[in-house]
Design a protein around this motif. Structure first.
Motif, PDB file in Angstrom:
ATOM      1  N   LYS A   5       0.832  -1.213   0.000  1.00 21.25           N
ATOM      2  CA  LYS A   5       0.000   0.000   0.000  1.00 21.25           C
ATOM      3  C   LYS A   5       0.864   1.258   0.000  1.00 21.25           C
ATOM      4  N   GLY A   6       1.982   1.198   0.726  1.00 25.02           N
ATOM      5  CA  GLY A   6       2.921   2.319   0.719  1.00 25.02           C
ATOM      6  C   GLY A   6       3.530   2.529  -0.647  1.00 25.02           C
ATOM      7  N   MET A   7       3.796   1.433  -1.350  1.00 24.38           N
ATOM      8  CA  MET A   7       4.339   1.511  -2.713  1.00 24.38           C
ATOM      9  C   MET A   7       3.345   2.223  -3.644  1.00 24.38           C
ATOM     10  N   LEU A   8       2.083   1.838  -3.584  1.00 19.79           N
ATOM     11  CA  LEU A   8       1.064   2.460  -4.433  1.00 19.79           C
ATOM     12  C   LEU A   8       0.924   3.955  -4.114  1.00 19.79           C
ATOM     13  N   THR A   9       0.892   4.274  -2.828  1.00 15.36           N
ATOM     14  CA  THR A   9       0.750   5.674  -2.418  1.00 15.36           C
ATOM     15  C   THR A   9       1.978   6.486  -2.811  1.00 15.36           C
ATOM     16  N   GLY A  10       3.166   5.920  -2.582  1.00 15.06           N
ATOM     17  CA  GLY A  10       4.406   6.612  -2.946  1.00 15.06           C
ATOM     18  C   GLY A  10       4.483   6.899  -4.427  1.00 15.06           C
ATOM     19  N   ILE A  11       4.093   5.926  -5.234  1.00 13.39           N
ATOM     20  CA  ILE A  11       4.105   6.126  -6.689  1.00 13.39           C
ATOM     21  C   ILE A  11       3.089   7.199  -7.079  1.00 13.39           C
ATOM     22  N   GLY A  12       1.935   7.201  -6.425  1.00 11.01           N
ATOM     23  CA  GLY A  12       0.932   8.235  -6.695  1.00 11.01           C
ATOM     24  C   GLY A  12       1.463   9.624  -6.416  1.00 11.01           C
ATOM     25  N   ILE A  13       2.148   9.788  -5.283  1.00  9.39           N
ATOM     26  CA  ILE A  13       2.736  11.091  -4.930  1.00  9.39           C
ATOM     27  C   ILE A  13       3.829  11.471  -5.923  1.00  9.39           C
ATOM     28  N   ILE A  14       4.673  10.505  -6.275  1.00  7.70           N
ATOM     29  CA  ILE A  14       5.751  10.759  -7.240  1.00  7.70           C
ATOM     30  C   ILE A  14       5.179  11.207  -8.586  1.00  7.70           C
ATOM     31  N   ILE A  15       4.119  10.550  -9.047  1.00  3.77           N
ATOM     32  CA  ILE A  15       3.497  10.921 -10.328  1.00  3.77           C
ATOM     33  C   ILE A  15       3.078  12.392 -10.288  1.00  3.77           C
ATOM     34  N   ILE A  16       2.409  12.782  -9.196  1.00  5.99           N
ATOM     35  CA  ILE A  16       1.931  14.163  -9.077  1.00  5.99           C
ATOM     36  C   ILE A  16       3.106  15.140  -9.055  1.00  5.99           C
ATOM     37  N   LEU A  17       4.115  14.850  -8.212  1.00  4.79           N
ATOM     38  CA  LEU A  17       5.259  15.760  -8.089  1.00  4.79           C
ATOM     39  C   LEU A  17       6.031  15.883  -9.403  1.00  4.79           C
ATOM     40  N   LYS A  18       6.216  14.763 -10.086  1.00  3.89           N
ATOM     41  CA  LYS A  18       7.002  14.776 -11.326  1.00  3.89           C
ATOM     42  C   LYS A  18       6.252  15.438 -12.478  1.00  3.89           C
TER      43      LYS A  18
ATOM     44  N   ASP B 166      18.716  15.043 -15.158  1.00  6.60           N
ATOM     45  CA  ASP B 166      19.119  16.390 -15.585  1.00  6.60           C
ATOM     46  C   ASP B 166      19.932  17.111 -14.506  1.00  6.60           C
ATOM     47  N   GLY B 167      20.285  16.393 -13.437  1.00  3.82           N
ATOM     48  CA  GLY B 167      21.124  16.967 -12.389  1.00  3.82           C
ATOM     49  C   GLY B 167      20.356  17.600 -11.251  1.00  3.82           C
ATOM     50  N   LYS B 168      19.051  17.741 -11.387  1.00  2.01           N
ATOM     51  CA  LYS B 168      18.239  18.334 -10.315  1.00  2.01           C
ATOM     52  C   LYS B 168      17.551  17.220  -9.530  1.00  2.01           C
ATOM     53  N   ASN B 169      16.726  17.614  -8.545  1.00  4.57           N
ATOM     54  CA  ASN B 169      15.909  16.628  -7.845  1.00  4.57           C
ATOM     55  C   ASN B 169      14.439  17.005  -7.964  1.00  4.57           C
ATOM     56  N   THR B 170      13.582  16.178  -7.434  1.00 13.48           N
ATOM     57  CA  THR B 170      12.133  16.368  -7.605  1.00 13.48           C
ATOM     58  C   THR B 170      11.681  17.758  -7.179  1.00 13.48           C
ATOM     59  N   PHE B 171      12.155  18.226  -6.032  1.00 11.16           N
ATOM     60  CA  PHE B 171      11.663  19.496  -5.486  1.00 11.16           C
ATOM     61  C   PHE B 171      12.352  20.709  -6.105  1.00 11.16           C
ATOM     62  N   SER B 172      13.649  20.608  -6.388  1.00 12.64           N
ATOM     63  CA  SER B 172      14.325  21.746  -7.026  1.00 12.64           C
ATOM     64  C   SER B 172      13.748  21.998  -8.414  1.00 12.64           C
ATOM     65  N   GLU B 173      13.318  20.935  -9.090  1.00 12.17           N
ATOM     66  CA  GLU B 173      12.680  21.079 -10.410  1.00 12.17           C
ATOM     67  C   GLU B 173      11.367  21.842 -10.287  1.00 12.17           C
ATOM     68  N   ILE B 174      10.599  21.530  -9.234  1.00  7.49           N
ATOM     69  CA  ILE B 174       9.316  22.214  -9.025  1.00  7.49           C
ATOM     70  C   ILE B 174       9.547  23.701  -8.729  1.00  7.49           C
ATOM     71  N   PHE B 175      10.527  24.008  -7.861  1.00  7.67           N
ATOM     72  CA  PHE B 175      10.814  25.408  -7.533  1.00  7.67           C
ATOM     73  C   PHE B 175      11.280  26.181  -8.764  1.00  7.67           C
ATOM     74  N   GLU B 176      12.046  25.520  -9.629  1.00 10.98           N
ATOM     75  CA  GLU B 176      12.536  26.187 -10.826  1.00 10.98           C
ATOM     76  C   GLU B 176      11.397  26.447 -11.817  1.00 10.98           C
ATOM     77  N   THR B 177      10.351  25.635 -11.736  1.00 12.21           N
ATOM     78  CA  THR B 177       9.201  25.787 -12.630  1.00 12.21           C
ATOM     79  C   THR B 177       8.514  27.133 -12.439  1.00 12.21           C
ATOM     80  N   ILE B 178       8.551  27.657 -11.203  1.00 15.63           N
ATOM     81  CA  ILE B 178       7.867  28.929 -10.881  1.00 15.63           C
ATOM     82  C   ILE B 178       8.318  30.046 -11.810  1.00 15.63           C
ATOM     83  N   ASN B 179       9.578  30.046 -12.186  1.00 15.62           N
ATOM     84  CA  ASN B 179      10.119  31.112 -13.045  1.00 15.62           C
ATOM     85  C   ASN B 179      10.082  30.752 -14.531  1.00 15.62           C
TER      86      ASN B 179
END
Length: 526
Positions: free
Chosen positions: A114-127, A149-162
């Motif tokens: 169940k954790g695997m399914l939930t984790g993948i769901g969160i990853i899909i949304i974040l990515k 590309d050298g970044k991580n999941t969250f730094s990519e999201i923050f960079e998206t703002i600009n």
């Protein structure tokens, strides 16, 4: 197989739209030719879908193998050499199936799955957040925390703002509105809205939006935010996209090491996905795991022979299939044919699909896998379920799929050890008269070396001048380690004036001379 075609056909269209960018993105993240991802998707749908015993699982190129593929292509001296490892890996998977190794999938705790399914769901949304807003430096299908590309999941999201693209964002919002409207309202209004799926309408609207805004300075969508299927000029150039393994390197030990790595990782990912998919299946059907390994192995042999990436069963596509109402393996097979026909006949039309619309579709898939209510439900089930579940989710989000599952499994094992420690026996103090403590210890049905600590602690804490009744009548399995603890304790008992009555199905014995002899076991030699 075609009994539920009215359910499977619409579901296969949704799976097709989910699979298309992932096939291309995983190939890009793997450093392989783009067409290799499509080959793997086609073979995973048609070949594996036909041979598999899973009714709702969908196979294709695996995000979890992208890093392995990227490294192996460079280490083995080229893609054609790597394909030899893919073919050999498939053969090894077939051997796994013949040896009935599929049983491994049943040893993962429910909380971890169940954790695997939930984790993948969160990853899909974040990515998908960067793709939703039109910022796409990282390829689709790169689900690891540290990206190619050298970044991580969250730094990519923050960079998206600009770097928000107005056109891509607007069409994504329109697509998301269509999907929610279709899911919550229109699908209940009539059969036509059930047959024609919301994702298809969203994609068509996306293509129309792209065409209408092509010349707009504000809302035009750039080429790097569209699907990018290779377009052959003619039949000859189409065939030239296929690669073939260079079997002259089959004697290279590194080829075999890579093959075993692919076989092990692909088999494990498949078995985990099978377990998860069976839990999502509304009809609660059980997939034969050994047959699944045979099907996946065959698929990898064929994929490798014609230039495709390694294949596994994939939870993103499988869950999209289930959420869209897929009932039988026809959905997976038809989606494979859609991939094949579309890349031959309409690649230019596919290349007008905005990735942001496909991100909106994946948002819905991700949300349905990771609903907030599930966290509340797991918490209500107690810490023994909630902690392995949470560790798995966090591990997947901040590392990758296999490491996250490994962390969850490790915590699950610790929980089992704690439970074994607590549940190895029942202790009752029955009488304190005549200056003697009368204590009854009843051993559990199965007592293994996991229980050594708990039982040893209880025996050592018995006061002097005690009378212990040791009841093993309900015990069906008593580990040799436990018997040796009893044997050693018998000497301590004499020194502390502790009398022991052993109660078993064979009768009662006062202060047995040898527990090893009583249970007819050999003592371990050091």
């Amino acid at each position: 197989m075609f009994k539920y075609i009215k359910n499977d056909l619409p579901a296969s269209i949704v799976v097709f739209f989910v699979a298309l960018p992932l096939c291309l993105g995983i190939a890009l993240a793997s450093g392989a030719p783009l067409f290799s991802g499509l080959i793997a998707g086609i073979v995973g749908g048609i070949v594996v879908g036909s041979l598999s015993g899973s009714q709702i699982g969908v196979s294709g190129p695996a995000a979890g193998l992208a890093a392995i593929v990227l490294t192996a292509i460079g280490a083995l001296g080229g893609y054609e050499n790597f394909l030899v490892a893919v073919v050999l890996g498939g053969i090894i998977q077939v051997v796994f199936g013949i040896l009935k190794a599929g049983i491994i999938g049943y040893y993962f705790p429910s909380s971890v799955i169940k954790g695997m399914l939930t984790g993948i769901g969160i990853i899909i949304i974040l990515k998908q957040i960067p793709h939703f807003f039109g910022y796409d430096p990282d390829p689709e299908g790169d689900f690891a925390f540290f990206q190619v590309d050298g970044k991580n999941t969250f730094s990519e999201i923050f960079e998206t703002i600009n770097n928000i693209s107005p056109g891509a964002t607007l069409v994504a919002l329109i697509g998301l509105t269509i999907l929610l409207l279709w899911d919550r309202v229109l699908s209940k209004k009539g059969k036509i809205f059930q047959l024609i799926q919301g994702p298809l309408v969203a994609v068509v609207v996306g293509i129309i939006f792209f065409i209408l805004t092509k010349n707009s300075d504000t809302f035009s969508i750039s080429a790097n935010h569209l699907v990018s299927v290779p377009i052959p000029e003619d039949a000859e150039s189409f065939i030239a996209q296929f690669s073939f393994p260079n079997f002259s390197v089959i004697g290279n030990p590194e080829i075999w090491i890579t093959a075993f790595t692919i076989a092990l990782v692909a088999s494990l990912e498949t078995l985990l996905c099978v377990e998860a998919t069976d839990k999502l299946d509304p009809d609660k059907r059980v997939t034969p795991t050994n047959r699944e390994l045979l099907a996946q192995g065959t698929g990898n042999v064929i994929s490798g022979m014609i230039g495709g990436l390694p294949i596994t069963q994939v939870i993103v596509r499988s869950s999209a299939n289930i959420q869209s109402g897929g009932k039988s393996k026809a959905s997976a097979i038809i989606h494979g044919f859609f991939l094949l026909i579309s890349v031959i006949l309409i690649p230019r039309l596919l290349n007008m699909i905005p990735l942001s619309v496909l991100a909106a579709i994946l948002f819905i898939v991700g949300y349905k896998l990771a609903k907030p209510a599930l966290f509340k439900k797991m918490y209500a089930m107690g810490w023994k379920q909630f902690i392995p579940f949470t560790v798995t989710v966090v591990g997947i989000v901040f590392t990758d799929l296999l490491i996250g599952i490994g962390l969850g499994l490790a915590v699950g094992i610790v929980v089992i050890l704690i439970k074994s420690y607590q549940n190895s026996h029942f202790l009752h103090i029955e009488d304190r008269s005549n200056g003697k403590h009368k204590i009854k210890m009843t051993l559990a049905e199965e007592v293994t070396f996991f229980n050594k600590g708990a039982i040893l602690k209880e025996l050592d804490s018995l006061p002097e001048d005690s009378y212990l009744e040791l009841d093993v009548r309900k015990t069906r399995y008593l580990d040799n380690d436990i018997i040796e603890i009893l044997e050693d304790f018998s000497e301590k008992a004499k020194n502390r004036n502790i009398d022991i009555k052993l109660i078993s199905e064979r009768g009662e014995v006062e202060n047995p001379e040898s527990y090893i002899q009583f249970f007819k076991l050999r003592r371990k030699t050091t």
